[in-house]
Design a protein around this motif. Structure first.
Motif, PDB file in Angstrom:
ATOM      1  N   TRP A 115     -28.247   0.817  25.671  1.00 57.10           N
ATOM      2  CA  TRP A 115     -27.210   0.992  24.658  1.00 57.10           C
ATOM      3  C   TRP A 115     -27.499   2.119  23.684  1.00 57.10           C
ATOM      4  CZ3 TRP A 115     -23.039  -0.902  26.376  1.00 57.10           C
ATOM      5  CH2 TRP A 115     -23.065  -2.040  27.189  1.00 57.10           C
ATOM      6  N   LYS A 116     -28.738   2.593  23.648  1.00 52.89           N
ATOM      7  CA  LYS A 116     -29.004   3.726  22.760  1.00 52.89           C
ATOM      8  C   LYS A 116     -28.297   4.986  23.253  1.00 52.89           C
ATOM      9  CE  LYS A 116     -33.409   5.276  24.810  1.00 52.89           C
ATOM     10  NZ  LYS A 116     -34.858   5.455  24.553  1.00 52.89           N
ATOM     11  N   SER A 117     -27.925   5.022  24.540  1.00 46.70           N
ATOM     12  CA  SER A 117     -27.178   6.170  25.059  1.00 46.70           C
ATOM     13  C   SER A 117     -25.748   6.208  24.526  1.00 46.70           C
ATOM     14  CB  SER A 117     -27.156   6.136  26.591  1.00 46.70           C
ATOM     15  OG  SER A 117     -28.446   6.352  27.113  1.00 46.70           O
ATOM     16  N   ARG A 118     -25.276   5.089  24.005  1.00 49.41           N
ATOM     17  CA  ARG A 118     -23.931   5.011  23.427  1.00 49.41           C
ATOM     18  C   ARG A 118     -23.956   5.317  21.930  1.00 49.41           C
ATOM     19  NH1 ARG A 118     -20.226  -0.429  24.374  1.00 49.41           N
ATOM     20  NH2 ARG A 118     -18.587   0.019  22.865  1.00 49.41           N
ATOM     21  N   HIS A 119     -25.151   5.401  21.368  1.00 47.54           N
ATOM     22  CA  HIS A 119     -25.311   5.627  19.929  1.00 47.54           C
ATOM     23  C   HIS A 119     -24.958   7.070  19.583  1.00 47.54           C
ATOM     24  CE1 HIS A 119     -27.346   5.936  16.003  1.00 47.54           C
ATOM     25  NE2 HIS A 119     -27.181   4.628  15.947  1.00 47.54           N
ATOM     26  N   PRO A 120     -24.381   7.309  18.398  1.00 47.82           N
ATOM     27  CA  PRO A 120     -23.999   8.683  18.031  1.00 47.82           C
ATOM     28  C   PRO A 120     -25.162   9.654  17.888  1.00 47.82           C
ATOM     29  CG  PRO A 120     -23.673   7.161  16.193  1.00 47.82           C
ATOM     30  CD  PRO A 120     -23.928   6.322  17.403  1.00 47.82           C
ATOM     31  N   ASP A 121     -26.380   9.157  17.875  1.00 46.85           N
ATOM     32  CA  ASP A 121     -27.525  10.067  17.903  1.00 46.85           C
ATOM     33  C   ASP A 121     -27.715  10.692  19.278  1.00 46.85           C
ATOM     34  OD1 ASP A 121     -28.095   9.583  15.268  1.00 46.85           O
ATOM     35  OD2 ASP A 121     -29.678   8.120  15.665  1.00 46.85           O
ATOM     36  N   ASN A 122     -27.100  10.078  20.300  1.00 46.80           N
ATOM     37  CA  ASN A 122     -27.339  10.520  21.676  1.00 46.80           C
ATOM     38  C   ASN A 122     -26.077  10.892  22.447  1.00 46.80           C
ATOM     39  OD1 ASN A 122     -30.266   9.984  21.686  1.00 46.80           O
ATOM     40  ND2 ASN A 122     -29.647   7.845  21.480  1.00 46.80           N
ATOM     41  N   ALA A 123     -24.968  10.221  22.175  1.00 47.50           N
ATOM     42  CA  ALA A 123     -23.733  10.475  22.925  1.00 47.50           C
ATOM     43  C   ALA A 123     -23.111  11.797  22.481  1.00 47.50           C
ATOM     44  CB  ALA A 123     -22.749   9.331  22.725  1.00 47.50           C
ATOM     45  N   GLU A 124     -22.968  12.723  23.421  1.00 48.75           N
ATOM     46  CA  GLU A 124     -22.420  14.047  23.131  1.00 48.75           C
ATOM     47  C   GLU A 124     -21.047  14.222  23.780  1.00 48.75           C
ATOM     48  OE1 GLU A 124     -25.053  17.436  23.567  1.00 48.75           O
ATOM     49  OE2 GLU A 124     -26.735  16.088  23.934  1.00 48.75           O
ATOM     50  N   PRO A 138     -21.366  21.327  27.401  1.00 46.99           N
ATOM     51  CA  PRO A 138     -21.510  20.593  26.137  1.00 46.99           C
ATOM     52  C   PRO A 138     -20.810  21.322  24.999  1.00 46.99           C
ATOM     53  CG  PRO A 138     -23.554  21.734  26.689  1.00 46.99           C
ATOM     54  CD  PRO A 138     -22.640  21.911  27.866  1.00 46.99           C
ATOM     55  N   LEU A 139     -20.183  20.554  24.115  1.00 51.83           N
ATOM     56  CA  LEU A 139     -19.498  21.141  22.965  1.00 51.83           C
ATOM     57  C   LEU A 139     -20.398  21.225  21.740  1.00 51.83           C
ATOM     58  CD1 LEU A 139     -15.949  19.526  23.268  1.00 51.83           C
ATOM     59  CD2 LEU A 139     -16.647  21.857  23.870  1.00 51.83           C
ATOM     60  N   GLY A 140     -21.598  20.659  21.836  1.00 44.71           N
ATOM     61  CA  GLY A 140     -22.563  20.805  20.756  1.00 44.71           C
ATOM     62  C   GLY A 140     -22.399  19.826  19.613  1.00 44.71           C
ATOM     63  N   VAL A 141     -21.643  18.738  19.838  1.00 44.02           N
ATOM     64  CA  VAL A 141     -21.487  17.725  18.791  1.00 44.02           C
ATOM     65  C   VAL A 141     -21.700  16.344  19.389  1.00 44.02           C
ATOM     66  CG1 VAL A 141     -19.917  19.086  17.361  1.00 44.02           C
ATOM     67  CG2 VAL A 141     -18.983  17.603  19.149  1.00 44.02           C
ATOM     68  N   PHE A 142     -22.081  15.408  18.521  1.00 45.04           N
ATOM     69  CA  PHE A 142     -22.285  14.025  18.928  1.00 45.04           C
ATOM     70  C   PHE A 142     -21.076  13.190  18.513  1.00 45.04           C
ATOM     71  CE2 PHE A 142     -26.431  15.943  18.690  1.00 45.04           C
ATOM     72  CZ  PHE A 142     -27.090  15.421  19.796  1.00 45.04           C
ATOM     73  N   CYS A 143     -20.987  11.980  19.067  1.00 41.82           N
ATOM     74  CA  CYS A 143     -19.784  11.180  18.847  1.00 41.82           C
ATOM     75  C   CYS A 143     -20.116   9.695  18.841  1.00 41.82           C
ATOM     76  CB  CYS A 143     -18.765  11.471  19.952  1.00 41.82           C
ATOM     77  SG  CYS A 143     -17.205  10.582  19.790  1.00 41.82           S
ATOM     78  N   LYS A 144     -19.556   8.975  17.868  1.00 40.05           N
ATOM     79  CA  LYS A 144     -19.646   7.513  17.840  1.00 40.05           C
ATOM     80  C   LYS A 144     -18.428   6.930  18.530  1.00 40.05           C
ATOM     81  CE  LYS A 144     -18.459   4.947  14.300  1.00 40.05           C
ATOM     82  NZ  LYS A 144     -18.404   4.307  12.961  1.00 40.05           N
ATOM     83  N   GLU A 145     -18.656   6.066  19.503  1.00 38.38           N
ATOM     84  CA  GLU A 145     -17.567   5.451  20.259  1.00 38.38           C
ATOM     85  C   GLU A 145     -16.673   6.535  20.861  1.00 38.38           C
ATOM     86  OE1 GLU A 145     -17.459   2.348  21.151  1.00 38.38           O
ATOM     87  OE2 GLU A 145     -19.221   1.831  19.986  1.00 38.38           O
ATOM     88  N   GLY A 146     -15.340   6.355  20.803  1.00 37.25           N
ATOM     89  CA  GLY A 146     -14.483   7.273  21.537  1.00 37.25           C
ATOM     90  C   GLY A 146     -13.911   8.401  20.701  1.00 37.25           C
ATOM     91  N   PRO A 147     -13.792   9.599  21.282  1.00 39.17           N
ATOM     92  CA  PRO A 147     -13.037  10.674  20.647  1.00 39.17           C
ATOM     93  C   PRO A 147     -11.556  10.502  20.967  1.00 39.17           C
ATOM     94  CG  PRO A 147     -13.917  11.450  22.719  1.00 39.17           C
ATOM     95  CD  PRO A 147     -14.371  10.011  22.571  1.00 39.17           C
ATOM     96  N   THR A 148     -10.730  11.399  20.482  1.00 40.63           N
ATOM     97  CA  THR A 148      -9.339  11.446  20.904  1.00 40.63           C
ATOM     98  C   THR A 148      -8.954  12.888  21.175  1.00 40.63           C
ATOM     99  OG1 THR A 148      -7.073  10.725  20.427  1.00 40.63           O
ATOM    100  CG2 THR A 148      -8.308  11.671  18.590  1.00 40.63           C
ATOM    101  N   ALA A 149      -7.994  13.067  22.065  1.00 38.60           N
ATOM    102  CA  ALA A 149      -7.529  14.405  22.431  1.00 38.60           C
ATOM    103  C   ALA A 149      -6.015  14.458  22.308  1.00 38.60           C
ATOM    104  CB  ALA A 149      -7.945  14.736  23.865  1.00 38.60           C
ATOM    105  N   SER A 150      -5.517  15.523  21.710  1.00 41.95           N
ATOM    106  CA  SER A 150      -4.076  15.722  21.611  1.00 41.95           C
ATOM    107  C   SER A 150      -3.475  15.867  23.003  1.00 41.95           C
ATOM    108  CB  SER A 150      -3.771  16.972  20.779  1.00 41.95           C
ATOM    109  OG  SER A 150      -2.409  17.335  20.899  1.00 41.95           O
ATOM    110  N   ARG A 151      -2.283  15.339  23.185  1.00 39.52           N
ATOM    111  CA  ARG A 151      -1.574  15.473  24.455  1.00 39.52           C
ATOM    112  C   ARG A 151      -0.774  16.772  24.512  1.00 39.52           C
ATOM    113  NH1 ARG A 151      -3.358  11.727  27.994  1.00 39.52           N
ATOM    114  NH2 ARG A 151      -1.327  11.533  29.016  1.00 39.52           N
ATOM    115  N   LYS A 152      -0.687  17.502  23.407  1.00 41.41           N
ATOM    116  CA  LYS A 152       0.174  18.681  23.331  1.00 41.41           C
ATOM    117  C   LYS A 152      -0.580  19.978  23.077  1.00 41.41           C
ATOM    118  CE  LYS A 152       4.007  15.901  21.525  1.00 41.41           C
ATOM    119  NZ  LYS A 152       4.800  15.939  22.754  1.00 41.41           N
ATOM    120  N   GLN A 153      -1.768  19.892  22.513  1.00 40.04           N
ATOM    121  CA  GLN A 153      -2.530  21.091  22.179  1.00 40.04           C
ATOM    122  C   GLN A 153      -4.012  20.824  22.396  1.00 40.04           C
ATOM    123  OE1 GLN A 153      -2.140  21.889  17.889  1.00 40.04           O
ATOM    124  NE2 GLN A 153      -1.408  19.793  17.631  1.00 40.04           N
TER     125      GLN A 153
END
Length: 349
Positions: A115-124, A138-153
């Motif tokens: 589960w540490k792979s899901r932690h924002p210290d590790n999930a990129e 890689p985009l060079g940033v970390f993320c907690k849980e899920g990101p979101t992406a625009s459907r239009k841009q």
């Protein structure tokens, strides 16, 4: 791709499907709600799906820290998207507006402490090209849980502690983040949820002028509210208005008037030995400020199953979601289910 690799991929998919089917038939009795004529189980494994922009395919995770697959809705044909390179597994996969794929996953994985792979210290965050011409960038940033992406841009938002937003640009075909801006901080929230934890959810269609997010905090049970921030005025709205319940926003309808919510309103107080997430079912929340909620699924009625992680197709005609077993951690799924809203209306007339 040579014939050996093609055959290996086919064998892998077939064996995976056979084994998963066997496990389900042996260990799991399907929820009664699955028998509804407007529901179709399109895969027998997988979790956390997302609709393609044309509504013809769904992308999903094989499992937490697993591979990413795409399934064609009309035929059920599976395509592995992450078999062509070595990786440590993924926790999210979303379509970008240009058809490329936004991934969240760690560079390292330890089976003894997964589960540490899901932690924002590790999930990129990564971008995988639609043509599968190589490994993701890689985009060079970390993320907690899920990101979101625009459907239009080509715009994404994600959370670590605060919520960030950026456009994705391509230079010589290589994706990168253009400029990272901080959109929401927990200390900026309204008084009733001030300093609650944050999680990004959706750009609100049809104009992407608002970001829907989740504010949550384990003060009594595990409360969560559906929030929105206007990206121009920075005004923040509490849409669910029930800080005593768990209301987590999920898939949003294409007209932006409603959003699907994982909620415990039917069972707001957990029993000893259970987690808040044991009581989840799907609801439909109006985004007009009224706080009006309508229960959609009843998978949780006998406290055996729960319906989770719903997403709505861009034409608004279908919902895809997964069912989980009470007692499992969040995000676990046993197959992708499609709900046909138009067929439901015909059946219930």
């Amino acid at each position: 791709m040579n014939i050996y690799i093609k055959n290996l991929v086919v064998i892998t998919i077939v064996l995976s499907s056979i084994l998963t089917n066997a496990q389900m038939k042996t260990n799991l009795a399907l929820p009664d709600d699955m028998k509804a004529p407007y529901l179709t189980q399109i895969t027998t494994f997988g979790q956390r799906c997302d609709w393609s922009l044309d509504g013809k395919k769904l992308i999903f995770l094989e499992k937490t820290f697993g591979d990413v697959y795409e399934v064609e809705v009309a035929t059920g044909e599976l395509t592995p998207l992450t078999h062509h390179y070595f990786h440590e597994g993924y926790t999210r996969a979303l379509y970008l507006s240009n058809g490329d794929i936004l991934l969240s996953g760690s560079k390292t994985f330890d089976a003894k402490d997964p589960w540490k792979s899901r932690h924002p210290d590790n999930a990129e965050l990564w971008v995988l090209k639609r043509d599968l011409s190589g490994p993701p960038t890689p985009l060079g940033v970390f993320c907690k849980e899920g990101p979101t992406a625009s459907r239009k841009q080509l715009k994404i938002a994600w959370t670590v502690d605060d919520i960030y937003i950026s456009d994705i640009v391509y230079e010589n075909g290589v994706p990168r983040l253009k400029q990272i801006d901080t959109i929401v901080r927990s200390q900026d929230l309204p008084k009733e949820v001030k300093n609650w934890r944050l999680e990004t959810q959706n750009f609100r269609p049809p104009f992407d002028e608002e970001l829907i997010f989740n504010a949550h905090y384990p003060s009594i049970e595990y409360e969560a509210e559906v929030m929105g921030i206007n990206l121009k005025t920075k005004n923040i709205v509490n849409y669910s208005q029930r800080p005593d319940c768990y209301d987590e926003p999920e898939g949003i309808f294409p007209d932006g008037k409603h959003i699907l919510v994982e909620s415990t309103r039917h069972h707001p107080k957990r029993a000893e030995g259970h987690t808040t997430w044991d009581y989840i079912d799907l609801y439909k929340l109006a985004l007009d400020g009224s706080g009006k909620m309508e229960r959609i699924t009843y998978f949780n009625k006998d406290l055996k199953y729960k319906a989770t992680n719903p997403v709505v197709s861009d034409d608004g005609k279908f919902m895809a979601f997964q069912y989980s077993v009470v007692g499992e951690t969040t995000g676990i799924g046993h197959g992708i289910i499609i709900w046909d809203f138009e067929k439901e209306k015909e059946v219930k007339q």
